[in-house]
Enzyme design. Structure first.
Site, mmCIF file in Angstrom:
data_model
loop_
_atom_site.group_PDB
_atom_site.id
_atom_site.type_symbol
_atom_site.label_atom_id
_atom_site.label_comp_id
_atom_site.label_asym_id
_atom_site.label_seq_id
_atom_site.Cartn_x
_atom_site.Cartn_y
_atom_site.Cartn_z
ATOM 1 N N LYS A 118 0.825 -1.211 0.000
ATOM 2 C CA LYS A 118 0.000 0.000 0.000
ATOM 3 C C LYS A 118 0.853 1.253 0.000
ATOM 4 O O LYS A 118 0.464 2.259 -0.586
ATOM 5 C CB LYS A 118 -0.938 0.015 1.214
ATOM 6 C CG LYS A 118 -1.948 -1.107 1.145
ATOM 7 C CD LYS A 118 -3.356 -0.640 1.388
ATOM 8 C CE LYS A 118 -4.300 -1.663 0.796
ATOM 9 N NZ LYS A 118 -5.558 -1.784 1.425
ATOM 10 N N LYS A 200 -4.493 -10.372 -6.891
ATOM 11 C CA LYS A 200 -5.812 -10.745 -6.371
ATOM 12 C C LYS A 200 -6.891 -9.791 -6.886
ATOM 13 O O LYS A 200 -6.613 -8.637 -7.207
ATOM 14 C CB LYS A 200 -5.779 -10.789 -4.834
ATOM 15 C CG LYS A 200 -5.957 -9.479 -4.171
ATOM 16 C CD LYS A 200 -6.305 -9.634 -2.685
ATOM 17 C CE LYS A 200 -6.681 -8.253 -2.152
ATOM 18 N NZ LYS A 200 -7.093 -8.161 -0.804
ATOM 19 N N LYS A 203 -10.878 -4.859 -4.452
ATOM 20 C CA LYS A 203 -12.018 -3.947 -4.412
ATOM 21 C C LYS A 203 -11.629 -2.570 -4.884
ATOM 22 O O LYS A 203 -12.434 -1.845 -5.402
ATOM 23 C CB LYS A 203 -12.464 -3.751 -2.954
ATOM 24 C CG LYS A 203 -13.021 -4.941 -2.318
ATOM 25 C CD LYS A 203 -13.521 -4.593 -0.944
ATOM 26 C CE LYS A 203 -12.347 -4.475 -0.011
ATOM 27 N NZ LYS A 203 -12.683 -4.225 1.362
HETATM 28 P P1 TYM Z 1 -10.488 -6.432 3.079
HETATM 29 O O1 TYM Z 1 -11.576 -5.439 3.259
HETATM 30 O O2 TYM Z 1 -9.393 -6.084 2.135
HETATM 31 O O3 TYM Z 1 -11.087 -7.820 2.624
HETATM 32 C C1 TYM Z 1 -12.151 -8.437 3.353
HETATM 33 C C2 TYM Z 1 -12.005 -9.946 3.372
HETATM 34 O O4 TYM Z 1 -12.096 -10.484 2.068
HETATM 35 C C3 TYM Z 1 -10.941 -11.247 1.770
HETATM 36 N N1 TYM Z 1 -10.631 -11.019 0.339
HETATM 37 C C4 TYM Z 1 -10.397 -11.976 -0.549
HETATM 38 N N2 TYM Z 1 -10.385 -13.309 -0.443
HETATM 39 C C5 TYM Z 1 -10.119 -14.013 -1.560
HETATM 40 N N3 TYM Z 1 -9.836 -13.463 -2.756
HETATM 41 C C6 TYM Z 1 -9.825 -12.120 -2.915
HETATM 42 N N4 TYM Z 1 -9.567 -11.598 -4.107
HETATM 43 C C7 TYM Z 1 -10.120 -11.312 -1.782
HETATM 44 N N5 TYM Z 1 -10.214 -9.973 -1.574
HETATM 45 C C8 TYM Z 1 -10.524 -9.819 -0.270
HETATM 46 C C9 TYM Z 1 -9.862 -10.683 2.693
HETATM 47 O O5 TYM Z 1 -8.827 -11.593 2.950
HETATM 48 C C10 TYM Z 1 -10.642 -10.380 3.935
HETATM 49 O O6 TYM Z 1 -10.828 -11.544 4.708
HETATM 50 N N6 TYM Z 1 -7.825 -5.669 7.178
HETATM 51 C C11 TYM Z 1 -8.997 -6.329 6.656
HETATM 52 C C12 TYM Z 1 -10.287 -5.926 7.360
HETATM 53 C C13 TYM Z 1 -10.243 -6.119 8.823
HETATM 54 C C14 TYM Z 1 -10.339 -7.358 9.507
HETATM 55 C C15 TYM Z 1 -10.248 -7.033 10.891
HETATM 56 C C16 TYM Z 1 -10.495 -8.697 9.091
HETATM 57 C C17 TYM Z 1 -10.100 -5.121 9.756
HETATM 58 N N7 TYM Z 1 -10.106 -5.687 10.983
HETATM 59 C C18 TYM Z 1 -10.301 -8.027 11.865
HETATM 60 C C19 TYM Z 1 -10.534 -9.696 10.079
HETATM 61 C C20 TYM Z 1 -10.442 -9.354 11.441
HETATM 62 C C21 TYM Z 1 -9.130 -5.962 5.197
HETATM 63 O O7 TYM Z 1 -8.669 -4.936 4.758
HETATM 64 O O8 TYM Z 1 -9.896 -6.828 4.493
#
Ligand code: TYM
Length: 338
Positions: A118, A200, A203
């Site tokens: 990032k 990957k 979003k």
């Molecule tokens: P974030 O918002 O980037 O993604 C949310 C969840 O979706 C999964 N994910 C994917 N899995 C498979 N293939 C993909 N292309 C893909 N894109 C996203 C991510 O692994 C995630 O599980 N830091 C975290 C949010 C967060 C969080 C937490 C998660 C904040 N606090 C506490 C668990 C526990 C994040 O940015 O996820």
């Protein structure tokens, strides 16, 4: 004599309300969550404080947070059976986040691959929050004493750091936090970009053709799958070989995740048919999976009173549990009780 009631194991996860929820968020995260409500005590939240680490249009962030919460529900997360809430509505996250910052090492944070990625992408805004993000994530998790944290592959390193921080804290002050385990789905853990199967499906990707969003209409979804890159090998057959045929392997993983078919079944189904038949078949299967979700989310988004009541109720339940943990932490680190 009463039979002892077995306490359900606790699960917790979050999603940042940046960009639009994609097929990756659904297959890598939400779909698996929705299947667990009976078996586990589940907490899921919109990580809006985490979203502030990159610049957003404030009105967009607010709208997205509510829309994505509606999409969670449309994906099958029942707010009666799961605790659904917005992170900033539970102030204990920010407070424990600060405390855990003081127990997370500079070297540990510097090693996080997400921080490196990032900061390379946002060279003009490498802020303190982006760097200390994993300490807030550790707080999100540890407040609820979960057994499991379901995440995609990319978040595993953050959950491992959470365990290290919890262990350090427990060693210093005695048992305070339960050790959470990352819980990574076998299929869908890493849904890749349709135009670049080496990165990957993200979003926040600005050019949208490599990613499929939950709210995309069917024509768009079909167009994206028809244009998906396959591999320039000579055999042009549908075979699972992520090393040499990453584009086809990604499409097979998606098809498998939405239809429940194994890779062997998929290979048999498309034997002798080539990519021309395979890509639209994956597109159609995805369209049919997402159609009811899109329709239900559209209905819920319009019902503002329902959404507001759901947020209030979820935050109240979450806050009750979070405060129990935080009270212990404040005492252990030496803060004066209120
Ligand atoms: P974030 O918002 O980037 O993604 C949310 C969840 O979706 C999964 N994910 C994917 N899995 C498979 N293939 C993909 N292309 C893909 N894109 C996203 C991510 O692994 C995630 O599980 N830091 C975290 C949010 C967060 C969080 C937490 C998660 C904040 N606090 C506490 C668990 C526990 C994040 O940015 O996820």
């Amino acid at each position: 004599m009463d039979t002892p009631v077995e306490k359900k194991k606790v699960m917790l996860s979050g999603i940042k309300p940046t960009g639009d929820l994609t097929l990756g968020s659904y297959l890598g995260a939400i779909k698996n969550w929705a299947e667990r409500a009976e078996q586990y005590d589940c907490y899921y939240f919109m990580a809006d404080l985490h979203a502030l680490t990159t610049r957003n249009n404030p009105a967009d962030l607010r709208r997205r947070t509510l829309e994505q919460l509606a999409q969670y529900v449309a994906c099958g997360l029942d707010p009666q059976k799961n605790t659904l809430f917005i992170q900033s509505h539970v102030p204990q996250h920010a407070e424990l986040g600060w405390i855990l910052n003081c127990y997370t090492m500079f070297g540990e944070l510097s090693r996080m691959t997400q921080f490196k990625d990032k900061s390379a992408k946002n060279a003009d805004n490498i802020n303190g929050g982006l760097f200390t993000y994993p300490a807030l994530m550790a707080a999100d998790i540890l407040l609820y004493q979960p057994d499991y944290v379901p995440v995609g592959e990319d978040q595993k390193q953050h959950v491992e750091l959470t365990r290290d921080v919890a262990q350090r804290f427990n060693n210093l002050y005695g048992e305070t936090f339960r050790m959470p385990e990352p819980f990574i789905p076998k299929v869908g853990a890493r849904v890749m970009d349709l135009l670049d199967p080496h990165s990957k499906m993200s979003k926040s990707d600005e050019i949208g053709n490599g990613r499929v969003c939950l709210m995309d209409d069917p024509a768009d979804i079909m167009r994206k799958f028809k244009r998906a890159v396959t591999d320039c090998d000579t055999e042009r057959c549908v075979r699972y070989d992520p090393e040499n045929k990453p584009g086809v392997a990604n499409l097979m993983s998606i098809y498998s995740a939405v239809t429940g078919k194994s890779f062997a079944e998929i290979e048999a189904e498309f034997e002798g048919k080539g990519y021309g038949a395979f890509k639209p078949a994956v597109g159609e299967a995805v369209v049919e999976t997402l159609r009811p979700i899109r329709e239900e989310a559209t209905r819920i988004i319009k019902d503002k009173a329902y959404l507001e009541a759901m947020c209030r109720d979820g935050a109240e339940r979450a806050s009750y549990i979070a405060e129990k943990t935080l009270r212990k932490v404040r005492k252990k680190v030496g803060l004066v009780a209120k």
